[in-house]
Design an enzyme around this catalytic site. Structure first.
Site, PDB file in Angstrom:
ATOM      1  N   TYR A  33      26.962  44.795  30.316  1.00  0.00           N
ATOM      2  CA  TYR A  33      26.704  45.650  31.476  1.00  0.00           C
ATOM      3  C   TYR A  33      27.958  46.430  31.856  1.00  0.00           C
ATOM      4  O   TYR A  33      29.058  46.167  31.350  1.00  0.00           O
ATOM      5  CB  TYR A  33      26.230  44.807  32.663  1.00  0.00           C
ATOM      6  N   LYS A 147      32.199  42.535  28.257  1.00  0.00           N
ATOM      7  CA  LYS A 147      31.556  42.520  29.587  1.00  0.00           C
ATOM      8  C   LYS A 147      30.107  42.056  29.427  1.00  0.00           C
ATOM      9  O   LYS A 147      29.141  42.827  29.522  1.00  0.00           O
ATOM     10  CB  LYS A 147      31.663  43.904  30.250  1.00  0.00           C
ATOM     11  N   GLU A 180      42.357  35.937  35.768  1.00  0.00           N
ATOM     12  CA  GLU A 180      41.859  37.028  36.611  1.00  0.00           C
ATOM     13  C   GLU A 180      40.935  36.420  37.650  1.00  0.00           C
ATOM     14  O   GLU A 180      40.824  35.197  37.744  1.00  0.00           O
ATOM     15  CB  GLU A 180      41.125  38.069  35.757  1.00  0.00           C
ATOM     16  N   LEU A 205      38.981  40.634  31.249  1.00  0.00           N
ATOM     17  CA  LEU A 205      38.270  41.898  31.059  1.00  0.00           C
ATOM     18  C   LEU A 205      39.284  43.037  31.250  1.00  0.00           C
ATOM     19  O   LEU A 205      40.095  42.997  32.183  1.00  0.00           O
ATOM     20  CB  LEU A 205      37.152  42.034  32.096  1.00  0.00           C
TER      21      LEU A 205
HETATM   22  C1  LIG Z   1      35.847  39.301  35.183  1.00  0.00           C
HETATM   23  C2  LIG Z   1      36.191  40.661  35.662  1.00  0.00           C
HETATM   24  N1  LIG Z   1      37.489  41.052  35.657  1.00  0.00           N
HETATM   25  C3  LIG Z   1      37.863  42.258  36.115  1.00  0.00           C
HETATM   26  C4  LIG Z   1      36.938  43.157  36.610  1.00  0.00           C
HETATM   27  C5  LIG Z   1      37.386  44.503  37.121  1.00  0.00           C
HETATM   28  O1  LIG Z   1      36.970  45.507  36.233  1.00  0.00           O
HETATM   29  P1  LIG Z   1      36.748  47.004  36.733  1.00  0.00           P
HETATM   30  O2  LIG Z   1      38.040  47.460  37.304  1.00  0.00           O
HETATM   31  O3  LIG Z   1      36.382  47.742  35.482  1.00  0.00           O
HETATM   32  O4  LIG Z   1      35.661  46.962  37.748  1.00  0.00           O
HETATM   33  C6  LIG Z   1      35.581  42.798  36.621  1.00  0.00           C
HETATM   34  C7  LIG Z   1      34.575  43.733  37.124  1.00  0.00           C
HETATM   35  O5  LIG Z   1      33.400  43.481  37.150  1.00  0.00           O
HETATM   36  C8  LIG Z   1      35.199  41.531  36.142  1.00  0.00           C
HETATM   37  O6  LIG Z   1      33.908  41.139  36.137  1.00  0.00           O
END
Ligand SMILES: Cc1ncc(COP(=O)(O)O)c(C=O)c1O
Length: 282
Positions: A33, A147, A180, A205
């Site tokens: 997603y 993701k 994270e 991610l």
């Molecule tokens: C596990 C995880 N880390 C980091 C992020 C931040 O990513 P982004 O800046 O692309 O929203 C997300 C966003 O959904 C996430 O699910």
């Protein structure tokens, strides 16, 4: 409630959107997603989000549901039909519908669902006072760079955070390092103004907000270190913050029971949030 959703080739009334009971996303979490922020009716960082979608699909050998120009059109059209000014667009691609069997089906067509949601971001109070995070062990799989819609550890972590009155849970790996948050990237700032966030790899991610902020920081001459940092280092940091498409840059003023930066959002975090707000408003 938004008016429309896009489901496998059709714009349908949101409340009537349906997928098949043998969709592999439903049965195996066999899908990926993206969440794209929408500011002033525009998709922010659309291309990096579509690049990451391609990456996730490629790693799982799921066929692209359609060519990129068509996907771009669908996303923009849904934002238009839903008159969305500020919020998020969610897109999900699964391997498709097939009789339940673990191995990949021989012939299958990827399934695509796109929805939107009004969302104004964290409350002004949270931005002003900073958020609280708790810390929990990182029990996720070894490919957090994908993701994937398989989000149970993230869901359980976020629920724990909420039950303990926090906004987010930071995940701690076996070495005592912060990977994270459950849906956000984690950052700290040292007393000599070095900004630290974990390096890209399988453990986190690759946040699109992380990448955009990194570019803004490079343009403004900030000192960035991409490396693991321990929970102890985080708790003694001058500042801490998180990034995501929905929160942008959000100050963190408490980790577990420890206050960060005297319990007030730090000056670097404030500046970085301002820079990010200017970026998304462009
Ligand atoms: C596990 C995880 N880390 C980091 C992020 C931040 O990513 P982004 O800046 O692309 O929203 C997300 C966003 O959904 C996430 O699910």
């Amino acid at each position: 409630m938004p008016r429309f959703a896009y489901v496998n080739g059709r714009y349908v009334a949101h409340r009537e959107g349906r997928v098949h009971i043998e969709d592999r996303g439903y049965q195996f979490a066999d899908g990926v997603y993206e969440v794209v922020p929408v500011f002033d009716g525009k998709l922010v960082d659309e291309e990096p989000h579509l690049d990451r979608l391609d990456y996730s699909l490629g790693e799982l050998k799921i066929a692209q549901p359609c060519a990129r120009p068509a996907l771009r059109f669908i996303c923009r059209e849904l934002v238009r039909r839903n008159c969305l000014r500020r919020g998020i667009l969610y897109m999900q691609v699964t391997r498709g519908v097939a009789s339940r069997d673990h191995k990949f089906p021989a012939t299958v067509k990827s399934a695509l669902v796109v929805t939107t949601k009004n969302y104004g971001g964290p409350t002004p109070r949270m931005i002003e006072e900073g958020a609280r995070v708790i810390t929990i062990p990182d029990i996720r799989w070894a490919r957090c760079d994908i993701k994937s819609i398989s989000l149970l550890p993230n869901v359980l972590g976020k629920q724990q955070a909420v039950e303990r009155g926090a906004f987010e849970a930071w995940l701690i790996d076996r070495n005592g390092n912060v990977t994270e948050g459950t849906s956000t990237n984690a950052w700290i700032v040292t007393s000599d103004k070095r900004v630290i966030t974990r390096q890209l790899g399988n453990a986190i991610l690759a946040g699109v907000t992380r990448a955009s902020l990194r570019k803004l920081m490079a343009d403004d001459g900030y000192k960035l270190e991409e490396r693991p940092f321990t929970l102890a280092e985080a708790k003694s940091a001058a500042e801490a913050f998180l990034t995501s498409s929905t929160s942008l840059v959000l100050p963190i003023t408490q980790i577990d029971d420890d206050r960060i930066g005297g319990g007030k959002p730090g000056p670097m975090t404030r500046k970085l949030r301002e820079a990010m707000l200017a970026y998304v408003a462009k």
